[in-house]
Design a protein around this motif. Structure first.
Motif, mmCIF file in Angstrom:
data_model
loop_
_atom_site.group_PDB
_atom_site.id
_atom_site.type_symbol
_atom_site.label_atom_id
_atom_site.label_comp_id
_atom_site.label_asym_id
_atom_site.label_seq_id
_atom_site.Cartn_x
_atom_site.Cartn_y
_atom_site.Cartn_z
ATOM 1 N N ASN A 89 66.571 37.494 -16.343
ATOM 2 C CA ASN A 89 66.613 36.560 -15.224
ATOM 3 C C ASN A 89 68.061 36.176 -14.949
ATOM 4 O O ASN A 89 68.539 35.141 -15.363
ATOM 5 N N GLU A 90 68.740 37.044 -14.265
ATOM 6 C CA GLU A 90 70.134 36.833 -13.897
ATOM 7 C C GLU A 90 70.231 36.842 -12.377
ATOM 8 O O GLU A 90 69.365 37.384 -11.690
ATOM 9 N N PRO A 91 71.287 36.258 -11.829
ATOM 10 C CA PRO A 91 71.429 36.253 -10.362
ATOM 11 C C PRO A 91 71.495 37.655 -9.748
ATOM 12 O O PRO A 91 71.039 37.869 -8.632
ATOM 13 N N MET A 92 72.075 38.631 -10.502
ATOM 14 C CA MET A 92 72.238 39.975 -9.941
ATOM 15 C C MET A 92 71.015 40.876 -10.143
ATOM 16 O O MET A 92 70.872 41.870 -9.448
ATOM 17 N N PHE A 93 70.160 40.558 -11.119
ATOM 18 C CA PHE A 93 69.036 41.442 -11.411
ATOM 19 C C PHE A 93 67.867 40.641 -11.960
ATOM 20 O O PHE A 93 68.035 39.815 -12.849
ATOM 21 N N GLY A 146 64.099 41.569 -13.533
ATOM 22 C CA GLY A 146 63.199 42.627 -13.988
ATOM 23 C C GLY A 146 63.333 42.814 -15.479
ATOM 24 O O GLY A 146 63.943 41.999 -16.180
ATOM 25 N N THR A 147 62.769 43.886 -15.989
ATOM 26 C CA THR A 147 62.804 44.148 -17.427
ATOM 27 C C THR A 147 64.070 44.927 -17.794
ATOM 28 O O THR A 147 64.761 45.472 -16.928
ATOM 29 N N VAL A 148 64.347 44.970 -19.086
ATOM 30 C CA VAL A 148 65.485 45.734 -19.589
ATOM 31 C C VAL A 148 65.297 47.212 -19.257
ATOM 32 O O VAL A 148 66.243 47.901 -18.860
ATOM 33 N N LYS A 149 64.079 47.694 -19.393
ATOM 34 C CA LYS A 149 63.772 49.098 -19.084
ATOM 35 C C LYS A 149 64.088 49.423 -17.619
ATOM 36 O O LYS A 149 64.683 50.463 -17.314
ATOM 37 N N GLU A 150 63.727 48.528 -16.706
ATOM 38 C CA GLU A 150 64.017 48.738 -15.286
ATOM 39 C C GLU A 150 65.523 48.679 -15.010
ATOM 40 O O GLU A 150 66.037 49.432 -14.184
ATOM 41 N N PHE A 151 66.216 47.779 -15.708
ATOM 42 C CA PHE A 151 67.669 47.664 -15.536
ATOM 43 C C PHE A 151 68.368 48.951 -15.955
ATOM 44 O O PHE A 151 69.254 49.435 -15.252
ATOM 45 N N ILE A 152 67.963 49.508 -17.094
ATOM 46 C CA ILE A 152 68.578 50.755 -17.568
ATOM 47 C C ILE A 152 68.334 51.882 -16.574
ATOM 48 O O ILE A 152 69.230 52.680 -16.298
ATOM 49 N N GLU A 153 67.137 51.911 -16.008
ATOM 50 C CA GLU A 153 66.821 52.978 -15.060
ATOM 51 C C GLU A 153 67.597 52.815 -13.752
ATOM 52 O O GLU A 153 68.082 53.798 -13.186
ATOM 53 N N GLN A 154 67.767 51.585 -13.276
ATOM 54 C CA GLN A 154 68.484 51.366 -12.020
ATOM 55 C C GLN A 154 69.995 51.420 -12.191
ATOM 56 O O GLN A 154 70.688 52.029 -11.381
ATOM 57 N N TYR A 155 70.525 50.779 -13.224
ATOM 58 C CA TYR A 155 71.966 50.653 -13.379
ATOM 59 C C TYR A 155 72.606 51.935 -13.902
ATOM 60 O O TYR A 155 73.606 52.400 -13.370
ATOM 61 N N PHE A 156 72.028 52.515 -14.963
ATOM 62 C CA PHE A 156 72.591 53.719 -15.560
ATOM 63 C C PHE A 156 71.970 55.001 -15.007
ATOM 64 O O PHE A 156 72.534 56.077 -15.166
ATOM 65 N N GLY A 157 70.784 54.918 -14.425
ATOM 66 C CA GLY A 157 70.111 56.104 -13.920
ATOM 67 C C GLY A 157 69.416 56.908 -15.008
ATOM 68 O O GLY A 157 69.186 58.109 -14.840
ATOM 69 N N TYR A 158 69.081 56.258 -16.140
ATOM 70 C CA TYR A 158 68.441 56.946 -17.265
ATOM 71 C C TYR A 158 66.928 56.832 -17.149
ATOM 72 O O TYR A 158 66.377 55.740 -17.032
ATOM 73 N N LYS A 159 66.248 57.952 -17.218
ATOM 74 C CA LYS A 159 64.789 57.972 -17.230
ATOM 75 C C LYS A 159 64.303 57.830 -18.674
ATOM 76 O O LYS A 159 64.880 58.426 -19.583
ATOM 77 N N PRO A 160 63.254 57.064 -18.927
ATOM 78 C CA PRO A 160 62.807 56.823 -20.306
ATOM 79 C C PRO A 160 62.324 58.071 -21.040
ATOM 80 O O PRO A 160 62.343 58.118 -22.263
ATOM 81 N N ASP A 161 61.914 59.105 -20.340
ATOM 82 C CA ASP A 161 61.385 60.295 -20.991
ATOM 83 C C ASP A 161 62.457 61.335 -21.303
ATOM 84 O O ASP A 161 62.143 62.442 -21.718
ATOM 85 N N MET A 162 63.727 60.992 -21.163
ATOM 86 C CA MET A 162 64.824 61.940 -21.374
ATOM 87 C C MET A 162 65.412 61.897 -22.785
ATOM 88 O O MET A 162 66.412 62.558 -23.043
ATOM 89 N N ILE A 163 64.825 61.172 -23.696
ATOM 90 C CA ILE A 163 65.410 61.049 -25.036
ATOM 91 C C ILE A 163 65.322 62.377 -25.796
ATOM 92 O O ILE A 163 66.257 62.752 -26.510
ATOM 93 N N GLY A 164 64.243 63.109 -25.637
ATOM 94 C CA GLY A 164 64.114 64.414 -26.292
ATOM 95 C C GLY A 164 65.097 65.435 -25.729
ATOM 96 O O GLY A 164 65.673 66.232 -26.474
ATOM 97 N N VAL A 165 65.291 65.388 -24.424
ATOM 98 C CA VAL A 165 66.256 66.284 -23.788
ATOM 99 C C VAL A 165 67.665 65.963 -24.272
ATOM 100 O O VAL A 165 68.457 66.875 -24.538
#
Length: 122
Positions: free
Chosen positions: A69-73, A75-94
């Motif tokens: 709950n910040e002024p700029m974002f 949502g959840t930490v998972k959503e932040f990682i996907e939006q800010y860094f562009g990392y998909k959660p299923d890419m850890i094996g790759v």
């Protein structure tokens, strides 16, 4: 690998420091993947630091459902990682497979250069 491919340690230091600088700049930490220009995105995908960073962030924070709950974002930490860094959660094996591939590539490059390149002078 740079030591095996170059005739002396001074040239290897210059070459490796140039690669380290580019790898750190385009790893996705200082300039995030969605913000990297289109003509440089290829370097992001061949950067071992980018794959390491992606694997570490996804393995540690990729499944965290805590709300931010910040002024700029909002949502959840998972959503932040996907939006800010562009990392998909299923890419850890790759990420793990690519890092193993980089290890094999660098080891093979060093071994072949030590075996076939000879920089001795007579």
């Amino acid at each position: 690998m740079a030591v095996g491919l170059t005739p002396n340690q001074h040239l290897a230091a210059v070459i490796s420091s140039a690669f380290y600088s580019l790898w750190n700049l385009l790893s996705g930490f200082l300039v995030q993947k969605p913000l990297i220009p289109v003509w440089w995105i290829w370097f992001y995908y061949i950067c071992p630091v980018a794959w390491t960073l992606q694997g570490v962030i996804l393995s540690q924070l990729g499944d965290v459902e805590t709300m931010i709950n910040e002024p700029m974002f909002h949502g959840t930490v998972k959503e932040f990682i996907e939006q800010y860094f562009g990392y998909k959660p299923d890419m850890i094996g790759v990420s793990a497979a690519v890092l193993v591939g980089f290890c094999v590539l660098f080891f093979s490059g060093f071994a072949l250069s030590v075996k076939f390149l000879n920089f001795q002078r007579r």
